[in-house]
Scaffold this active site. Structure first.
Site, PDB file in Angstrom:
ATOM      1  N   SER A  16       0.882  -1.527   0.013  1.00 26.61           N
ATOM      2  CA  SER A  16      -0.275   0.013   0.100  1.00 26.61           C
ATOM      3  C   SER A  16       0.849   1.282  -0.001  1.00 26.61           C
ATOM      4  CB  SER A  16      -0.842  -0.090   1.231  1.00 26.61           C
ATOM      5  OG  SER A  16      -1.724   1.179   1.287  1.00 26.61           O
ATOM      6  N   ASP A  37       4.406  -7.496   3.435  1.00 24.23           N
ATOM      7  CA  ASP A  37       3.450  -6.933   4.205  1.00 24.23           C
ATOM      8  C   ASP A  37       2.498  -7.849   4.844  1.00 24.23           C
ATOM      9  OD1 ASP A  37       1.299  -4.784   4.829  1.00 24.23           O
ATOM     10  OD2 ASP A  37       1.878  -3.893   3.115  1.00 24.23           O
ATOM     11  N   TYR A 169       2.899   8.711  18.118  1.00 21.14           N
ATOM     12  CA  TYR A 169       3.472   8.620  16.579  1.00 21.14           C
ATOM     13  C   TYR A 169       4.526   9.355  16.564  1.00 21.14           C
ATOM     14  CZ  TYR A 169       3.670   8.894  11.777  1.00 21.14           C
ATOM     15  OH  TYR A 169       4.181   8.569  10.329  1.00 21.14           O
ATOM     16  N   THR A 204      -2.130   8.910   1.156  1.00 20.17           N
ATOM     17  CA  THR A 204      -2.169   7.395   1.145  1.00 20.17           C
ATOM     18  C   THR A 204      -3.140   6.916   2.207  1.00 20.17           C
ATOM     19  OG1 THR A 204      -0.944   7.123   3.185  1.00 20.17           O
ATOM     20  CG2 THR A 204       0.467   7.112   1.052  1.00 20.17           C
TER      21      THR A 204
END
Ligand code: NAP
Length: 264
Positions: A16, A37, A169, A204
């Site tokens: 992705s 992945d 994050y 994305t």
């Protein structure tokens, strides 16, 4: 386009977004690519898996299922590259999760699980990838250029500036940027290049999940002096440079590719 000819590359999170774009670009540049992945189709059942796109266009690629936060699976991933293509020249530690889509992310409300998951998937994964890739790079013959390997870590502008509301994050990507510098110093004597890219906001699925709010999307546009969101191709092109002979005298660089976001 043969800047990566005769190089074997693992790209994590290759199904992705940015990872898919890097895997495709690497193959166009002549690399043999191990597309890693969790699954073949993370976001769109209709999309042709990345390794099949590469094969259909005459390139060489295989898929390896791997959870990058799992030691045994990362070890197996490196073994698969060596088993299939004989060596490992390039590792792109790209797989990761955003925390913006998981509420709440404000620190005083965030639960420990969010922190632990984010550090495990975004940071520990880079440690594991580096650990097993470096061990392989050290034991194989150097590339004809004399260099032994190239590691490209996908960090984030969140490791460089405060963005707000994404503490776990940011911390996880801070670890990636720091580890990049540290490992670069340690492995420079072995001629292994270790650099990081810090993308700005790129179009994305990871971002779209966080940017359901149209006002937030406008804000992202405003924050990038070049305007608009980044495209995955912009990151992929820099990932090619950082895995090529163009970086003969470069390592430990934590490089924003961010439409100017961090110049402010
Ligand atoms: P994406 O489209 O969601 O792609 C990430 C891929 O990694 C997905 O296929 C995902 O699979 C996979 N993945 C997640 N956890 C994994 C695990 N434990 N093991 C193996 N694969 C795993 O996201 P992206 O935007 O391309 O992000 C790629 C990297 O760029 C991430 O490290 C991200 O933090 C970084 N980045 C992105 C942006 C941006 O604006 N997009 C900005 C700065 C940095 P599932 O979907 O099945 O979980």
């Amino acid at each position: 386009m043969t800047r990566l000819e005769n190089k074997v590359a693992i790209v994590t999170g290759a199904a992705s977004g940015i990872g898919r774009a890097i895997a495709l670009q690497y193959a166009r540049e002549g690399a043999k690519v191990i597309c890693a992945d969790l699954s073949l189709h993370p976001h769109s059942e209709n999309a042709t898996p990345t390794h099949e796109v590469i094969q259909q266009t005459g390139g060489q690629a295989i898929f390896q299922q791997a959870d990058v936060s799992n030691t045994a699976q990362v070890q197996r991933l490196v073994q698969r590259a060596v088993g299939a293509y004989g060596r490992l020249d390039i590792l792109v530690n790209n797989a990761g999760i955003g925390t913006g889509s998981r509420e709440p992310s404000a620190l005083h409300e965030a639960d420990e699980e969010l922190w632990d998951d984010t550090m495990r998937i975004n940071s520990k994964s880079v440690f594991l990838g580096c650990k097993y890739a470096l061990a392989q790079m050290l034991q194989q013959d150097p590339h004809p250029s004399g260099d032994r390997g190239w590691i490209v870590n996908i960090s984030s502008i969140a490791s460089l500036v405060a963005i707000g509301g994404i503490g776990p994050y940011s911390a996880s990507k801070g670890a990636v940027s720091s580890l990049t510098r540290q490992a670069a110093l340690d492995y420079a004597p072995h001629r292994i290049h270790i650099n990081a890219i810090c993308p700005g906001f790129v179009r994305t699925p990871i971002l779209l999940a966080a940017a359901k709010d149209p006002a937030l999307a406008d804000e992202y546009n405003r924050l990038h002096p070049f305007g608009g969101l980044g495209e995955t191709e912009y990151i992929a092109r820099m990932a090619v440079v950082l895995a090529s002979d163009d970086v003969r005298w470069m390592t430990g660089v934590v490089l924003p590719v961010d439409g100017g976001y961090t110049v402010r």
